[in-house]
Design an enzyme around this catalytic site. Structure first.
Site, PDB file in Angstrom:
ATOM      1  N   ASP A   1      -8.418 -24.772 -16.660  1.00 54.40           N
ATOM      2  CA  ASP A   1      -9.339 -23.678 -16.789  1.00 54.40           C
ATOM      3  C   ASP A   1      -8.842 -23.082 -16.086  1.00 54.40           C
ATOM      4  OD1 ASP A   1     -11.833 -22.271 -16.454  1.00 54.40           O
ATOM      5  OD2 ASP A   1     -12.815 -23.901 -17.811  1.00 54.40           O
ATOM      6  N   HIS A   2      -8.160 -21.722 -15.853  1.00 52.59           N
ATOM      7  CA  HIS A   2      -7.813 -20.974 -15.482  1.00 52.59           C
ATOM      8  C   HIS A   2      -9.180 -20.190 -14.114  1.00 52.59           C
ATOM      9  CE1 HIS A   2      -8.980 -17.185 -17.669  1.00 52.59           C
ATOM     10  NE2 HIS A   2      -9.063 -16.537 -16.527  1.00 52.59           N
TER      11      HIS A   2
ATOM     12  N   HIS B   1     -15.303 -21.572 -18.185  1.00 48.94           N
ATOM     13  CA  HIS B   1     -15.203 -20.818 -16.954  1.00 48.94           C
ATOM     14  C   HIS B   1     -16.907 -20.947 -16.344  1.00 48.94           C
ATOM     15  CE1 HIS B   1     -11.503 -20.363 -18.444  1.00 48.94           C
ATOM     16  NE2 HIS B   1     -11.331 -18.484 -19.490  1.00 48.94           N
TER      17      HIS B   1
HETATM   18  C1  BG6 Z   1     -10.365 -16.185 -21.228  1.00 45.76           C
HETATM   19  C2  BG6 Z   1     -10.811 -15.797 -22.307  1.00 45.76           C
HETATM   20  O1  BG6 Z   1     -10.367 -17.466 -20.881  1.00 45.76           O
HETATM   21  O2  BG6 Z   1     -10.398 -15.372 -19.841  1.00 45.76           O
HETATM   22  C3  BG6 Z   1     -10.626 -14.289 -22.373  1.00 45.76           C
HETATM   23  O3  BG6 Z   1     -10.444 -16.344 -23.307  1.00 45.76           O
HETATM   24  C4  BG6 Z   1     -11.229 -13.476 -21.168  1.00 45.76           C
HETATM   25  O4  BG6 Z   1     -11.176 -13.250 -23.343  1.00 45.76           O
HETATM   26  C5  BG6 Z   1     -10.727 -14.326 -20.270  1.00 45.76           C
HETATM   27  O5  BG6 Z   1     -11.246 -12.011 -21.078  1.00 45.76           O
HETATM   28  C6  BG6 Z   1     -11.179 -13.506 -18.515  1.00 45.76           C
HETATM   29  O6  BG6 Z   1     -10.167 -14.048 -17.917  1.00 45.76           O
HETATM   30  P1  BG6 Z   1     -10.335 -13.445 -16.464  1.00 45.76           P
HETATM   31  O7  BG6 Z   1      -9.806 -14.170 -14.940  1.00 45.76           O
HETATM   32  O8  BG6 Z   1      -9.638 -12.049 -16.740  1.00 45.76           O
HETATM   33  O9  BG6 Z   1     -11.414 -13.748 -15.841  1.00 45.76           O
END
Ligand code: BG6
Length: 496
Positions: free
Chosen positions: A176-177, A239
């Protein structure tokens, strides 16, 4: 490292730049190599050429040519049909043996699945069937899976069951990034590395918690995926729930993977599931219409590529969560996320209760300050403490002031894709920042009743917020019903 889906966007934008950054900071030994695996038939030379071009493009401040040569010498490619049982996986095995011998690499492999989730189990099975998944002679095999991990509770359970038939839970890294973001990791240090916040981090002092992940971007050519996902699936069980658990959890007994994840899992289990009535009253959905972002007209969601002109997919979701435990009983966690919002802004706002204001009974209510801690996740990472101070002068008047900590001021600018720490942890075998099977399933269990009700009762009022706004009016009403309002970045007055 073996990347399935090596010619895709994720590899180009995130994975290779992250490996490059890790190597630049001296975190990758010489006994390392990457094998890219994709459907395209490319030679290793062709693949290297592409990767180096991409790295030059995606490395801010220019790539270091010496490091690029180091990289070039360690990058390989093999292509073929993922459904083919023998040819492709036979080639991978052969190439892996050759690369290990050439670079004196112990046969420790991690497989990164940058492929559609529908292929996860199948590819993992083929890796295992071809003798590349078994841990033997002290060598490890780890499997990293990108999100989305399932589409709902049933599919997530089925995927977990399939993978657990092939692999041990400790070999599985569900990424989960958001957990790769420094400010998110800092939540643990902020809460448990300081003694002054924890005593007030509970229902005795906290009035409510607000978590916002607002994006300015629309669906950016991902209409096909997004139509089936929607904002709730795309952002909340993964997230945003990471942010909820790290904000709400009890102190873990150690920073071991399972100690931290046990506490996170307890919070997920304590989140009250929605009844069908609550799914309508405590959850809000929205879809963006056309509007203006940064002075430019942008189209409605329904006019985006690969999106139906009558789409019922939500691009905004807000929920009021109740965490049924001693620490958080009666403290609502309001969460929201949306595309094409007024600004790009992600934060956690801990709103404290009002002080007894009897000393200030003659001060107009809007001048009275309540305390809050704002954790800015992105952009402009940092933490703000908001409190009241006397405005200088002969009359006692209260003004709202902020004490700000900004990451860049203290630690300088860190160039990061957010994947560095996660890849590094996978290589050293630390699963703390990865999701466990029970956490994924508990998260889906919370959102499933809402998804069911939303699917059964499509909203006729879509689109219900213009691009460039803070979402539909119903999201404001969700808090207004409780006598509260969202802390939006343009408000300089207090959230109550
Ligand atoms: C991804 C989603 O996991 O996270 C995207 O699939 C979203 O829709 C993105 O834009 C948001 O990531 P960050 O790091 O830009 O907040």
């Amino acid at each position: 490292m073996m990347i399935f889906g090596a010619t895709g966007d994720l590899t180009k934008r995130k994975l290779f730049p992250a490996i490059y950054n890790l190597a630049k900071d001296g975190h990758i030994p010489d006994s390392f190599a990457v094998i890219g695996i994709g459907r395209q038939e490319l030679t290793s030379e062709e693949f290297r050429g592409q990767i180096l071009d991409d790295l030059r493009e995606f490395t801010p401040n220019g790539a270091d040519e010496e490091l690029l040569s180091w990289f070039e010498a360690r990058t390989y490619y093999t292509g073929g049909d993922f459904d083919d049982d023998k040819q492709l996986f036979g080639d991978i095995k052969e190439l892996a043996a050759k690369v290990c011998a050439e670079h004196k690499i112990p046969a420790n492999f991690f497989y990164y699945m940058a492929i559609p989730p529908g292929l996860f189990a199948n590819v993992a099975r083929k890796i295992v069937d071809n003798g590349l998944g078994r841990e033997e002679n002290g060598n490890w095999r780890r499997f990293v899976f990108e999100k989305p991990f399932g589409h709902d509770l049933e599919s997530a359970k089925a995927l977990n069951a399939d993978l657990l038939q092939l692999l041990d839970e400790r070999q599985i890294y569900r990424i989960d990034h958001y957990l790769g973001k420094e400010t998110v990791q800092n939540l643990l240090v902020f809460r448990f590395g300081n003694s002054i916040f924890e005593p007030i981090w509970n229902r005795n002092y906290v009035d409510n918690i607000q978590i916002t992940v607002a994006e300015k971007l629309g669906v950016e050519g991902r209409g096909g995926y997004y139509e089936k996902a929607g904002a709730l699936r795309d952002m909340i069980p993964n997230h945003i729930f990471q942010l909820v658990t790290l904000t709400g959890m009890e102190p873990p007994v150690s920073f071991d993977a399972d100690s931290v994840r046990d506490e996170q899992a307890k919070i997920l289990q304590a989140i009250k599931c929605f009844s069908p009535e609550e799914a309508l009253s405590c959850a809000v959905r929205g879809q963006y219409g056309e509007g203006e972002i940064d002075g430019n007209r942008v189209p409605a969601y329904r006019s985006e590529e690969s999106v139906s002109a009558t789409s019922a997919t939500e691009t905004f979701a807000a929920l009021k969560l109740s965490i049924d435990n001693w620490r958080w009983a009666d403290v609502p966690f309001y969460i929201r996320t949306g595309k094409r919002m007024a600004t790009r802004h992600s934060s956690i706002v801990v709103q404290f209760k009002k002080a007894p204001f009897m000393l200030f009974r003659d001060t107009p209510i809007e001048r009275l300050t309540t305390n809050r801690i704002e954790i800015h996740i992105q952009p402009d990472e940092g933490i703000t403490l908001h409190f009241g101070a006397k405005i200088p002068g002969p009359i006692v008047q209260m003004g709202a002031v902020d004490m700000d900590f900004n990451y860049v001021d203290h630690f300088g600018e860190q160039i990061s894709t957010g994947y560095e720490r996660l890849l590094f942890d996978c290589m050293i075998g630390d699963a703390t920042l990865f999701q466990r099977a029970d956490m994924v399933e508990a998260s889906w269990a919370i959102v499933s009743p809402i998804l069911d009700v939303w699917a059964a009762v499509p909203l006729r009022s879509f689109p219900n917020y213009p691009s460039g706004s803070w979402g539909p009016a119903e999201a404001d009403e969700l808090l207004a019903k409780d006598g509260r309002r969202w802390k939006n970045t343009e408000h300089h007055t207090d959230a109550v």
